[in-house]
Write an enzyme that holds these catalytic residues in place. Sequence first.
Site, PDB file in Angstrom:
ATOM      1  N   CYS A   1       0.515  -0.594  -0.155  1.00 38.61           N
ATOM      2  CA  CYS A   1      -0.343   0.397   0.232  1.00 38.61           C
ATOM      3  C   CYS A   1       0.618   1.547   0.103  1.00 38.61           C
ATOM      4  O   CYS A   1       0.503   2.082  -0.508  1.00 38.61           O
ATOM      5  CB  CYS A   1      -1.301   0.208   1.048  1.00 38.61           C
ATOM      6  SG  CYS A   1      -0.327   0.246   2.832  1.00 38.61           S
TER       7      CYS A   1
ATOM      8  N   LYS B   1      -6.912  -8.680  11.088  1.00 42.29           N
ATOM      9  CA  LYS B   1      -7.051  -6.994  10.697  1.00 42.29           C
ATOM     10  C   LYS B   1      -7.922  -6.894   9.987  1.00 42.29           C
ATOM     11  O   LYS B   1      -8.811  -6.558   9.182  1.00 42.29           O
ATOM     12  CB  LYS B   1      -5.798  -7.114   9.413  1.00 42.29           C
ATOM     13  CG  LYS B   1      -5.538  -5.489   9.260  1.00 42.29           C
ATOM     14  CD  LYS B   1      -4.341  -5.535   8.321  1.00 42.29           C
ATOM     15  CE  LYS B   1      -4.122  -3.981   8.045  1.00 42.29           C
ATOM     16  NZ  LYS B   1      -2.942  -3.483   6.733  1.00 42.29           N
TER      17      LYS B   1
ATOM     18  N   ARG C   1     -10.398   0.300   2.511  1.00 39.49           N
ATOM     19  CA  ARG C   1      -9.938  -1.064   2.584  1.00 39.49           C
ATOM     20  C   ARG C   1     -10.893  -2.129   3.000  1.00 39.49           C
ATOM     21  O   ARG C   1     -10.316  -4.003   2.925  1.00 39.49           O
ATOM     22  CB  ARG C   1      -8.724  -1.341   3.131  1.00 39.49           C
ATOM     23  CG  ARG C   1      -7.840  -0.366   2.321  1.00 39.49           C
ATOM     24  CD  ARG C   1      -6.612  -0.063   2.890  1.00 39.49           C
ATOM     25  NE  ARG C   1      -5.676   0.296   2.650  1.00 39.49           N
ATOM     26  CZ  ARG C   1      -4.852   0.674   3.256  1.00 39.49           C
ATOM     27  NH1 ARG C   1      -4.980   1.189   4.231  1.00 39.49           N
ATOM     28  NH2 ARG C   1      -3.753   2.059   1.796  1.00 39.49           N
TER      29      ARG C   1
ATOM     30  N   LYS D   1      -4.813  -6.861  14.864  1.00 35.59           N
ATOM     31  CA  LYS D   1      -5.386  -5.329  14.839  1.00 35.59           C
ATOM     32  C   LYS D   1      -5.882  -4.452  14.487  1.00 35.59           C
ATOM     33  O   LYS D   1      -7.050  -5.215  13.268  1.00 35.59           O
ATOM     34  CB  LYS D   1      -3.967  -4.710  13.826  1.00 35.59           C
ATOM     35  CG  LYS D   1      -3.931  -3.319  12.937  1.00 35.59           C
ATOM     36  CD  LYS D   1      -2.882  -3.782  11.917  1.00 35.59           C
ATOM     37  CE  LYS D   1      -2.728  -1.753  11.562  1.00 35.59           C
ATOM     38  NZ  LYS D   1      -1.539  -1.650  10.568  1.00 35.59           N
TER      39      LYS D   1
END
Length: 325
Positions: free
Chosen positions: A122, A195, A217, A248
């Site tokens: 990214c 995540k 995303r 996360k």
Amino acid sequence: MDLFFDRHRRLRTSDNIRAMVRETHLHTEDLIYPLFVLEEDGKRNAVKSMPGVHQVSLDYLDAEIDEVVNLGIRSIILFGVPKEKDEVGTEAYQQEGIVQRATRQIKANHPDLVVVADTCLCQYTSHGHCGVIKNQYVDNDATLPLLVQTAVTQAEAGADIIAPSNMMDGFVAAIRDGLDQAGYEHIPVMSYAVKYASAFYGPFRDAAHSTPQFGDRKTYQMDPANRLEAQREAESDVEEGADFLIVKPALSYLDIMRELKDRYPLPIVAYNVSGEYSLIKAAAANGWVDEREIVLEKLTSMKRAGADLIITYFAKDVAKWLNKG
């Protein structure tokens, strides 16, 4: 009065007694410090949304690493901020990419410091997404070979651990196979297994210059409402050969962390993300909270929830506090 009841307060009557019975401990060696390495010269740029955090160029990197090592922090995670970006993130998997160069420089001076390499595209793509774009959609399978190339060049540069953060399906299997075929079967994979598509990532995108240029995303990062999906994601990564599992963000997902710790015999890593950091920094700057006390309480909660390691921008501050006792 002829009463019987438990006297729980007997174990709280002094600092030393409380320390004797303390169940969860936070240590400097639990901490992984994130570093943003900039592909420019003579730069140490403050990240405005993350007070105390900087992007550093290679000529400032040695001083930064010396401070980390002197504080007793044993591991860092590297994020690259390249000069050039393109549609397929070419700079991520170059031998002379910024993370690769930074890794070689760090290992030359501090060979025992554990260098974790974030493995994603990214920061390197012109569109800011974590993979190859086809028809405004991230193409999962076309992205996997580029992640493998990135991981292999990072291992060749001396990275001790590969940490893929892209959330492509099959990314652990592909990277594990690629590392093994390249002769790096001894390099562990620290998977961003769980995540979430979180609002807590905003300041990081300022630091890494990785904001998506269109959309979001949510088609590859997880829905914050889902718990069982986290189990499925983690199970896939374990089966594919992950050596660590990252959750996360950390603070809003302590329940997920505990479930993974109870279920899998692998080290669990909490990522204390940028938004969690910046909220406390802003509140502390206004005198609304005691920064030291709230940070130590927060990180201890992550350890209590099952984290073995914590990636945190507070690492240097916490090391100083713990060293003072």
